[in-house]
Design a protein around this motif. Structure first.
Motif, mmCIF file in Angstrom:
data_model
loop_
_atom_site.group_PDB
_atom_site.id
_atom_site.type_symbol
_atom_site.label_atom_id
_atom_site.label_comp_id
_atom_site.label_asym_id
_atom_site.label_seq_id
_atom_site.Cartn_x
_atom_site.Cartn_y
_atom_site.Cartn_z
ATOM 1 N N TRP A 1 0.846 -1.188 0.000
ATOM 2 C CA TRP A 1 0.000 0.000 0.000
ATOM 3 C C TRP A 1 0.888 1.247 0.000
ATOM 4 O O TRP A 1 1.893 1.310 0.706
ATOM 5 C CB TRP A 1 -0.920 0.006 1.226
ATOM 6 C CG TRP A 1 -2.056 -0.979 1.133
ATOM 7 C CD1 TRP A 1 -1.949 -2.342 1.066
ATOM 8 C CD2 TRP A 1 -3.449 -0.675 1.095
ATOM 9 N NE1 TRP A 1 -3.187 -2.917 0.988
ATOM 10 C CE2 TRP A 1 -4.140 -1.913 1.008
ATOM 11 C CE3 TRP A 1 -4.184 0.502 1.138
ATOM 12 C CZ2 TRP A 1 -5.523 -1.996 0.953
ATOM 13 C CZ3 TRP A 1 -5.573 0.419 1.088
ATOM 14 C CH2 TRP A 1 -6.241 -0.816 0.985
ATOM 15 N N GLU B 1 -5.934 4.974 -1.161
ATOM 16 C CA GLU B 1 -6.952 3.950 -0.966
ATOM 17 C C GLU B 1 -7.042 3.014 -2.168
ATOM 18 O O GLU B 1 -6.664 3.366 -3.286
ATOM 19 C CB GLU B 1 -8.301 4.609 -0.697
ATOM 20 C CG GLU B 1 -8.316 5.456 0.586
ATOM 21 C CD GLU B 1 -9.693 6.019 0.891
ATOM 22 O OE1 GLU B 1 -10.669 5.542 0.272
ATOM 23 O OE2 GLU B 1 -9.776 6.933 1.730
ATOM 24 N N LYS B 2 -7.564 1.810 -1.900
ATOM 25 C CA LYS B 2 -7.756 0.808 -2.948
ATOM 26 C C LYS B 2 -9.227 0.432 -3.047
ATOM 27 O O LYS B 2 -9.947 0.425 -2.030
ATOM 28 C CB LYS B 2 -6.925 -0.442 -2.651
ATOM 29 C CG LYS B 2 -5.432 -0.250 -2.756
ATOM 30 C CD LYS B 2 -4.705 -1.575 -2.603
ATOM 31 C CE LYS B 2 -3.198 -1.416 -2.749
ATOM 32 N NZ LYS B 2 -2.487 -2.710 -2.654
ATOM 33 N N TRP C 1 -11.975 -1.742 -0.493
ATOM 34 C CA TRP C 1 -11.579 -1.590 0.912
ATOM 35 C C TRP C 1 -12.154 -0.284 1.456
ATOM 36 O O TRP C 1 -12.253 0.710 0.739
ATOM 37 C CB TRP C 1 -10.053 -1.549 1.061
ATOM 38 C CG TRP C 1 -9.383 -2.844 0.717
ATOM 39 C CD1 TRP C 1 -9.041 -3.289 -0.533
ATOM 40 C CD2 TRP C 1 -8.961 -3.852 1.630
ATOM 41 N NE1 TRP C 1 -8.427 -4.503 -0.474
ATOM 42 C CE2 TRP C 1 -8.361 -4.881 0.862
ATOM 43 C CE3 TRP C 1 -9.016 -4.004 3.015
ATOM 44 C CZ2 TRP C 1 -7.840 -6.035 1.422
ATOM 45 C CZ3 TRP C 1 -8.494 -5.146 3.588
ATOM 46 C CH2 TRP C 1 -7.919 -6.156 2.808
ATOM 47 N N ASN D 1 -7.793 -0.755 7.329
ATOM 48 C CA ASN D 1 -8.770 -0.900 6.251
ATOM 49 C C ASN D 1 -9.480 -2.232 6.383
ATOM 50 O O ASN D 1 -8.860 -3.253 6.733
ATOM 51 C CB ASN D 1 -8.093 -0.820 4.881
ATOM 52 C CG ASN D 1 -7.674 0.583 4.527
ATOM 53 O OD1 ASN D 1 -6.724 1.109 5.106
ATOM 54 N ND2 ASN D 1 -8.360 1.203 3.589
ATOM 55 N N ARG E 1 -12.038 -4.996 4.357
ATOM 56 C CA ARG E 1 -12.527 -5.367 3.032
ATOM 57 C C ARG E 1 -14.046 -5.232 2.997
ATOM 58 O O ARG E 1 -14.745 -5.646 3.933
ATOM 59 C CB ARG E 1 -12.130 -6.803 2.689
ATOM 60 C CG ARG E 1 -12.477 -7.201 1.258
ATOM 61 C CD ARG E 1 -12.181 -8.660 1.005
ATOM 62 N NE ARG E 1 -10.759 -8.935 1.008
ATOM 63 C CZ ARG E 1 -9.955 -8.801 -0.050
ATOM 64 N NH1 ARG E 1 -10.466 -8.342 -1.189
ATOM 65 N NH2 ARG E 1 -8.680 -9.096 0.034
#
Length: 512
Positions: free
Chosen positions: A401, A440-441, A444, A471, A473
């Motif tokens: 990340w 951020e992804k 998530w 974070n 999921r």
């Protein structure tokens, strides 16, 4: 080729102009030099020193040119052939000194010593070659460690003829037989140094460094071996093997000053130390500045005026190097090594002649403050399985990340990627206010920190820890079966169960 060395990055250069008026006294400006240097730092200052009453030039002087004729020295040799007569005429006109000249040439010993114990030195190439051909074509007639091409003479035509007759050799490994040349400069009576010459100067031209079992002797604790200099018998490990520092001391005892004109700037600092040992200095030279550099070097060598550290209670004299630019101009370079203990250092520099008479002094005070302590910000990126916004046992770190660090003005200072265990850190930070954010992804949801970022202040090099990002999921595809939702999975299981029941019933009917 590599450079070994002990010179660090704190540099102060002073241009010291010296103008002779009457043989009486000296006026140094500034008489006091005070500087504060932080580590690490490059600092350059120009200082003018005017000397009133510089020593008069000698009536007679001998100058011997020593040419490294290894294959890479072609441009310098060509410049010497073109400029030799002009240089001799210019020096006669500008100095009024009766200068006699000589010429020495060298390449290296034409032998391969790789099969012998050679003080830890290993090379895939021989020192030099006795005769080298390729496809029937002669590349070089044969290397040699020392040759007197012309003894000291006042005949300009003899010197110009000797220089014009020089031809390049081949050379093998990178070091050359400089130590042998230094030995012969005070041992070979055929050179013919005149006994009534007030100054004796050996001016060498090279792009390499000598053979010696430790070129770092007197410079650094690290051993740097380039192999024995075999000496006149051409055999290593015998009584006449030559040692670089001993031969430089032999030159000094014979009253011979080394002026080292180096084509390769990578080794200038070493040559400066070696030339200083004889009372000389080192110059950087190219084919383009050949004439000006040689004239300046010889005029400076003739003046007899040199700078030296005369008061050094804290053993800092190695920090200061002197390089005359001409007969009346010097470079003074102060190099403070890294890891120098903080404190105040006092040194005195004097301008002296060959008899030790002082023409003035300069007091130098250097203040070295304690190194600045830098700050650090670190934390973890973790999988917040229960989504409570804090890391609990069993919640793993997340690798890969991206974490950003911004200044108080919003400029991006640095970025990093979390390690396999989720850890990240920003180091070597100046005092100030910083903002730490994550990239951020998809899939998530950030759970920590609640504000989405951290604002922290580094004071006095502080270390800020536990700036963690959590974070969780998002619910969606089953991580074990990509693309299958929970309800889809249940439906599929029902279909499988129904098919199994139908199959069992058909088997039962078939067996009746």
């Amino acid at each position: 080729m590599k450079r070994r060395g002990f010179f660090a990055s704190l540099l102060m250069t002073a241009i010291l102009a010296v103008s002779a008026i009457t043989p009486a006294f000296a006026d140094l400006d500034p008489p006091v030099l005070e500087r504060t240097l932080t580590q690490p730092e490059d600092y350059t200052i120009t200082v003018t020193k005017t000397v009133i009453g510089a020593p008069t030039l000698p009536n007679k002087a001998d100058v011997v040119f020593a040419f490294d004729l290894s294959g890479t020295m072609g441009p310098i040799l060509n410049a010497a052939k073109q400029k030799a007569e002009t240089i001799i005429s210019q020096l006669a006109m500008e100095t009024g000194v009766e200068i006699a000249y000589g010429v020495i040439s060298y390449v290296d010993y034409p032998f391969d010593y790789s099969g012998s114990e050679n003080c830890g030195y290993a090379s895939a190439m021989p020192y030099g070659y006795p005769h080298l051909t390729e496809d029937g074509y002669t590349l070089c007639e044969g290397d040699y460690p020392y040759r007197l091409e012309q003894g000291v003479t006042t005949s300009t035509s003899a010197i110009v003829g000797a220089i014009n007759g020089l031809e390049l050799g081949c050379g093998g490994d990178f070091p050359e037989s400089h130590t042998r040349v230094f030995h012969e400069s005070h041992a070979d009576s055929s050179i013919g140094w005149r006994s009534d010459a007030a100054k004796k100067i050996l001016i060498s031209f090279s792009d390499a460094y000598p053979h010696d079992c430790n070129l770092n002797e007197g410079i650094s604790a690290e051993v740097w071996s380039t192999g024995h200099d075999p000496g006149p018998d051409n055999l290593i490990g015998t009584a006449d093997d030559l040692v670089l520092l001993q031969e430089l001391d032999g030159m000094k005892n014979a009253g011979i000053t080394l002026l080292a004109c180096q084509v390769n700037d990578a080794y200038h600092d070493y040559w400066e130390v070696w030339a200083n040992r004889t009372g000389g200095t080192a110059y950087n030279i190219t084919a383009g500045n050949f004439e000006d550099t040689v004239v300046a070097a010889i005029k400076a060598g003739l003046s007899g005026l040199h700078l030296e550290v005369t008061s050094d209670p804290q053993s800092c004299s190695q920090w200061i190097k002197f390089a005359p630019l001409s007969a009346d101009q010097f470079n003074e370079t102060i190099t403070v090594p890294l890891d120098t203990p903080p404190g105040t250092y006092q040194l005195t520099v004097e301008a002296r002649d060959e008899q030790g008479n002082s023409y003035g002094s300069q007091s130098i005070t250097l203040t070295i403050p304690a190194p600045e302590v830098r700050g650090q910000i670190s934390g973890m990126k973790y999988n917040d399985l229960n989504g409570d916004g804090s890391r609990t046992p069993g919640e793993p770190g997340l690798k890969g990340w991206t974490i950003h660090l911004y200044s108080s003005s919003g400029d991006l200072v640095d970025s990093t990627v979390t390690a396999a265990d989720g850890h990240y850190a920003f180091t070597n930070l100046e005092d100030g206010i910083y903002t730490v954010t994550e990239v951020e992804k998809a899939g998530w949801t950030q759970t920590a920190p609640a504000s989405g970022s951290y604002t922290v202040e580094i004071i006095g090099g502080s270390a800020i820890e536990n700036q963690d990002f959590g974070n969780k999921r998002e619910s969606g595809p089953n991580p074990a079966i990509p693309g299958i939702t929970l309800w889809g999975a249940l439906a599929m299981m029902g279909m499988i169960a129904g098919a199994a029941i139908l199959f069992i019933r058909r088997r039962a009917t078939a067996t009746r």
